[in-house]
Design a protein around this motif. Structure first.
Motif, PDB file in Angstrom:
ATOM      1  N   ALA A 187       0.829  -1.209   0.000  1.00 30.82           N
ATOM      2  CA  ALA A 187       0.000   0.000   0.000  1.00 30.82           C
ATOM      3  C   ALA A 187       0.858   1.252   0.000  1.00 30.82           C
ATOM      4  O   ALA A 187       0.599   2.211  -0.730  1.00 30.82           O
ATOM      5  CB  ALA A 187      -0.921  -0.007   1.221  1.00 30.82           C
ATOM      6  N   ALA A 217      -2.310  -1.585  -5.802  1.00 32.12           N
ATOM      7  CA  ALA A 217      -3.749  -1.439  -6.014  1.00 32.12           C
ATOM      8  C   ALA A 217      -4.487  -2.646  -5.447  1.00 32.12           C
ATOM      9  O   ALA A 217      -3.897  -3.637  -5.068  1.00 32.12           O
ATOM     10  CB  ALA A 217      -4.029  -1.315  -7.511  1.00 32.12           C
ATOM     11  N   GLY A 254      -9.687  -3.397   2.751  1.00 28.98           N
ATOM     12  CA  GLY A 254      -9.818  -2.385   3.801  1.00 28.98           C
ATOM     13  C   GLY A 254      -9.086  -2.831   5.050  1.00 28.98           C
ATOM     14  O   GLY A 254      -9.049  -4.010   5.378  1.00 28.98           O
ATOM     15  N   GLY A 279      -0.096  12.280   2.856  1.00 32.40           N
ATOM     16  CA  GLY A 279      -0.467  10.984   3.405  1.00 32.40           C
ATOM     17  C   GLY A 279       0.357  10.533   4.592  1.00 32.40           C
ATOM     18  O   GLY A 279       0.287   9.368   4.988  1.00 32.40           O
ATOM     19  N   THR A 330      -2.552   4.858   4.165  1.00 30.42           N
ATOM     20  CA  THR A 330      -2.698   4.272   2.827  1.00 30.42           C
ATOM     21  C   THR A 330      -4.184   4.157   2.478  1.00 30.42           C
ATOM     22  O   THR A 330      -5.056   4.467   3.300  1.00 30.42           O
ATOM     23  CB  THR A 330      -2.071   2.864   2.787  1.00 30.42           C
ATOM     24  OG1 THR A 330      -2.948   1.947   3.455  1.00 30.42           O
ATOM     25  CG2 THR A 330      -0.694   2.829   3.446  1.00 30.42           C
ATOM     26  N   ASP A 331      -4.454   3.669   1.291  1.00 30.33           N
ATOM     27  CA  ASP A 331      -5.846   3.429   0.885  1.00 30.33           C
ATOM     28  C   ASP A 331      -6.498   2.372   1.771  1.00 30.33           C
ATOM     29  O   ASP A 331      -7.717   2.275   1.831  1.00 30.33           O
ATOM     30  CB  ASP A 331      -5.911   2.982  -0.575  1.00 30.33           C
ATOM     31  CG  ASP A 331      -5.584   4.099  -1.549  1.00 30.33           C
ATOM     32  OD1 ASP A 331      -5.623   5.273  -1.132  1.00 30.33           O
ATOM     33  OD2 ASP A 331      -5.267   3.789  -2.709  1.00 30.33           O
ATOM     34  N   GLY A 332      -5.681   1.556   2.444  1.00 33.75           N
ATOM     35  CA  GLY A 332      -6.209   0.508   3.302  1.00 33.75           C
ATOM     36  C   GLY A 332      -6.300   0.880   4.767  1.00 33.75           C
ATOM     37  O   GLY A 332      -6.690   0.058   5.589  1.00 33.75           O
ATOM     38  N   THR A 333      -5.931   2.116   5.130  1.00 36.21           N
ATOM     39  CA  THR A 333      -5.973   2.535   6.525  1.00 36.21           C
ATOM     40  C   THR A 333      -7.394   2.909   6.929  1.00 36.21           C
ATOM     41  O   THR A 333      -8.058   3.676   6.227  1.00 36.21           O
ATOM     42  CB  THR A 333      -5.049   3.751   6.756  1.00 36.21           C
ATOM     43  OG1 THR A 333      -3.719   3.426   6.360  1.00 36.21           O
ATOM     44  CG2 THR A 333      -5.050   4.168   8.226  1.00 36.21           C
ATOM     45  N   SER A 334      -7.847   2.386   8.062  1.00 35.48           N
ATOM     46  CA  SER A 334      -9.150   2.769   8.610  1.00 35.48           C
ATOM     47  C   SER A 334      -8.941   3.820   9.690  1.00 35.48           C
ATOM     48  O   SER A 334      -8.018   3.709  10.501  1.00 35.48           O
ATOM     49  CB  SER A 334      -9.860   1.555   9.201  1.00 35.48           C
ATOM     50  OG  SER A 334     -10.192   0.643   8.170  1.00 35.48           O
ATOM     51  N   THR A 371     -12.649   9.722   7.263  1.00 39.23           N
ATOM     52  CA  THR A 371     -11.638   9.760   6.215  1.00 39.23           C
ATOM     53  C   THR A 371     -10.457  10.632   6.633  1.00 39.23           C
ATOM     54  O   THR A 371     -10.546  11.448   7.566  1.00 39.23           O
ATOM     55  CB  THR A 371     -12.245  10.314   4.914  1.00 39.23           C
ATOM     56  OG1 THR A 371     -12.868  11.577   5.196  1.00 39.23           O
ATOM     57  CG2 THR A 371     -13.287   9.354   4.359  1.00 39.23           C
TER      58      THR A 371
END
Length: 200
Positions: free
Chosen positions: A14, A19, A23, A63, A80-84, A92
């Motif tokens: 990530a 890609a 999640g 980021g 990252t795009d996978g961070t909650s 967000t």
């Protein structure tokens, strides 16, 4: 049975721009209670957990969060795009601000950066006594300090005697000991309530 996910590989990918990410909540719960749970991997007694960071955010750039820990250590946390992200509720990255406090769990990369799978922003875990009950507020005594805890309609919940959480906070009475998970309002003595744990 699903094979065990390699968190380090997933988060490293990530950070490098991979890609098709799962999640981050697939790697662990984002519930506020999870922020205070012991890490699954054992850590030497007295040693810091390498997969955890806490502190107050001093800079946000591309980021990455820079945060100064309560021990004075500067942490670099990669989102990252996978961070909650939790800030009283799942949210967000654009809702995170300089001055916020945070806890983060993830994996440590070779350069020392923590690639975060979960970040809890402004999270608090208080043990206190109820000093007063107002309309949509609890006034708490926490180690001699007064905390104003705001009930958030449709979100705040109470757990009485370990039963399932309910939205009815009417059983909370003056003098009762409670544990409160919630979100701090930075630079104030106020919080918003996520969950109150109490005896009925």
């Amino acid at each position: 049975m699903t094979p065990k996910m390699d968190r380090r590989r997933l988060l490293s990918t990530a950070v490098l721009g991979g890609a098709g990410l799962v999640g981050a909540t697939a790697l662990g719960s984002l519930a506020p209670e999870a922020a205070f749970a012991a890490e699954a991997q054992p850590v030497e007694p007295g040693a810091p957990d390498p997969n955890f960071a806490e502190g107050r955010i001093s800079k946000i750039s591309a980021g990455t969060l820079l945060a100064t820990g309560s021990d004075g250590v500067l942490h670099s946390i990669r989102v990252t795009d996978g961070t909650s992200i939790w800030k009283l509720y799942p949210t967000t990255f654009d809702q995170v601000a300089v001055g916020d406090g945070m806890y983060a769990r993830g994996v440590r990369l070779p350069d020392g950066t923590l690639a975060a799978d979960s970040i809890w922003v402004n999270i608090v875990n208080l043990h206190a006594h109820i000093a007063a009950v107002g309309r949509n507020t609890l006034h708490l005594d926490h180690k001699g300090q007064r905390i104003v805890a705001h009930v958030v309609p449709g979100l705040s919940a109470a757990v009485y005697n370990s039963t399932p959480a309910v939205s009815d906070l009417s059983l909370l009475k003056v003098g009762r000991h409670v544990q409160v998970l919630g979100a701090w309002h930075p630079d104030t003595n106020e919080i918003s309530i996520a969950t109150v744990y109490a005896a009925a």
